[in-house]
Design an enzyme around this catalytic site. Structure first.
Site, PDB file in Angstrom:
ATOM      1  CB  CYS A 251      31.875 -60.436   8.771  1.00  0.00           C
ATOM      2  SG  CYS A 251      30.445 -59.452   8.853  1.00  0.00           S
ATOM      3  CG  HIS A 336      34.357 -56.059   8.134  1.00  0.00           C
ATOM      4  ND1 HIS A 336      34.505 -56.944   7.204  1.00  0.00           N
ATOM      5  CD2 HIS A 336      32.886 -56.150   8.408  1.00  0.00           C
ATOM      6  CE1 HIS A 336      33.460 -57.502   6.678  1.00  0.00           C
ATOM      7  NE2 HIS A 336      32.514 -57.249   7.389  1.00  0.00           N
ATOM      8  CD  GLU A 338      38.009 -55.960   6.268  1.00  0.00           C
ATOM      9  OE1 GLU A 338      36.881 -55.599   5.758  1.00  0.00           O
ATOM     10  OE2 GLU A 338      38.239 -56.674   7.391  1.00  0.00           O
TER      11      GLU A 338
END
Length: 359
Positions: A251, A336, A338
């Site tokens: 990001c 993202h 995760e």
């Protein structure tokens, strides 16, 4: 019917009325929207939303409460939360408090009963703007004056980054990773631990010399809020360490790495926020469903004049979603991995980071 005791005044002069929950205070924020159907706790505790008023496009918010184990940060930077229908009676055996209680504890105003369909379309068509959340008796002229007189913040990363280093260790570690905290989500640290990494989390203004002294196997640059061009100390540090360690950015970290290599960034009309963005890996052709939260993107044409290669593309608007420099063992993604919207579509990125450190 609940009393309409709050008003939104956007800088184009449009107004929306609703009912307050959470903190009872006025606020000036950048207004953005998020298309996620679940995950309002993760959104509220994601420091990338610092100073932003988030409009949830999904109508029902608050129905499963807040759970202590699911926070993405120890503090909240969210500017405000705007919803269609807030539910203050959660149905969830894990919940420990309501969303309204969480917002009130952290001095974050919330507004419910707003016509969020109309508001989201306005942001989509006209772009993100600044908004004042206030009382209904405040005139449009007074609201616009207050918005104009409120400076645009440029210090978000310095406010949300950790103030001193901290450690997240795992059993039988294979690698040592230094993670530069620009507003990092907790689940990123968990994922690095899961892949056998002891993680040393350091403040955003940690110098290249200090990182060299820690002698890591790899360097990670986190997500975070605001304009990447404001975070000059991280850009300068990355320029100095370029090619010394396997490096992974997510990001804001992706944007900072691009700037360190000489590429440019620009602000999107309304950004990407939600768990439903298709991204294609150019090398394999594979399409991943990704979770995103950002206002800025890397300019694709500017990448051509650098050592970087574009590795991933957003299939909705064809913005750059990934970069790599094989020579320096560096890669980054705008989304993202995760957050697991796929839910395992992007886990291979952590494996790739580990492979780079192994080599």
């Amino acid at each position: 019917m609940s009393e309409l005791n709050r008003k939104l005044i956007l800088e184009d002069g449009s107004e929306y009325f609703g009912t307050g929950f959470g903190a009872d205070r006025d606020a000036v924020c950048e207004i953005v929207f998020n298309t996620s159907m679940v995950g309002y706790q993760e959104i509220a505790s994601d420091l990338s939303y610092t100073d932003q008023a988030v409009v949830m496009s999904y109508p029902l918010i608050g129905n499963y409460g807040i759970t202590d184990e699911d926070f993405e940060s120890k503090s909240l930077g969210l500017g405000a939360l705007i919803v269609r229908d807030y539910n203050d009676l959660p149905s969830n055996f894990r919940y420990t408090r309501t969303l309204a209680e969480l917002l009130e504890e952290n001095q974050i105003p919330g507004v419910t009963g707003v016509d969020t369909r109309k508001l989201v379309r306005s942001i989509r068509d006209l772009g993100s703007r600044r908004v004042l959340i206030t009382r209904p008796n405040v005139s449009t002229e007074e609201g616009l004056r207050r918005i104009q007189q409120t400076p645009v913040p440029h210090d978000a990363v310095s406010r949300v980054s950790c103030k001193r280093r901290w450690y997240a260790r795992t059993a039988n570690p294979k690698f040592r990773v230094v993670a530069v905290d620009c507003g990092m989500k907790t689940n990123i640290v968990r994922m690095l631990n899961r892949f056998g990494c002891n993680v040393t989390v350091v403040p955003y203004n940690t110098t290249a010399e200090e990182i060299r002294f820690m002698n890591p196997d790899g360097l990670f640059i986190s997500n975070g809020p605001g304009d990447p061009e404001d975070v000059t100390c991280v850009i300068d540090m990355l320029k100095e360490l370029r090619g010394e360690y396997p490096t992974f950015g997510i990001c804001l970290g992706h944007q900072l790495l691009a700037l360190a290599y000489g590429a440019k960034t620009y602000k999107l009309k309304f950004g990407h926020r939600g768990g439903n963005h298709p991204v294609q890996d150019i090398e394999t052709g594979k399409i991943e469903m990704t979770s995103q939260n950002h206002s800025y993107a890397v300019d694709e044409k500017s990448v051509e004049a650098t050592k970087l290669e574009v590795s991933h593309i957003n299939l909705l608007d064809h913005t750059v979603e990934g970069l790599r420099c094989p020579e320096d063992r560096m890669f980054s993604v705008q989304y993202h991995p995760e957050s697991a919207p796929g839910p395992q579509d992007s886990t291979y990125l952590f494996e790739r980071f580990v492979e780079n450190m192994s080599s």
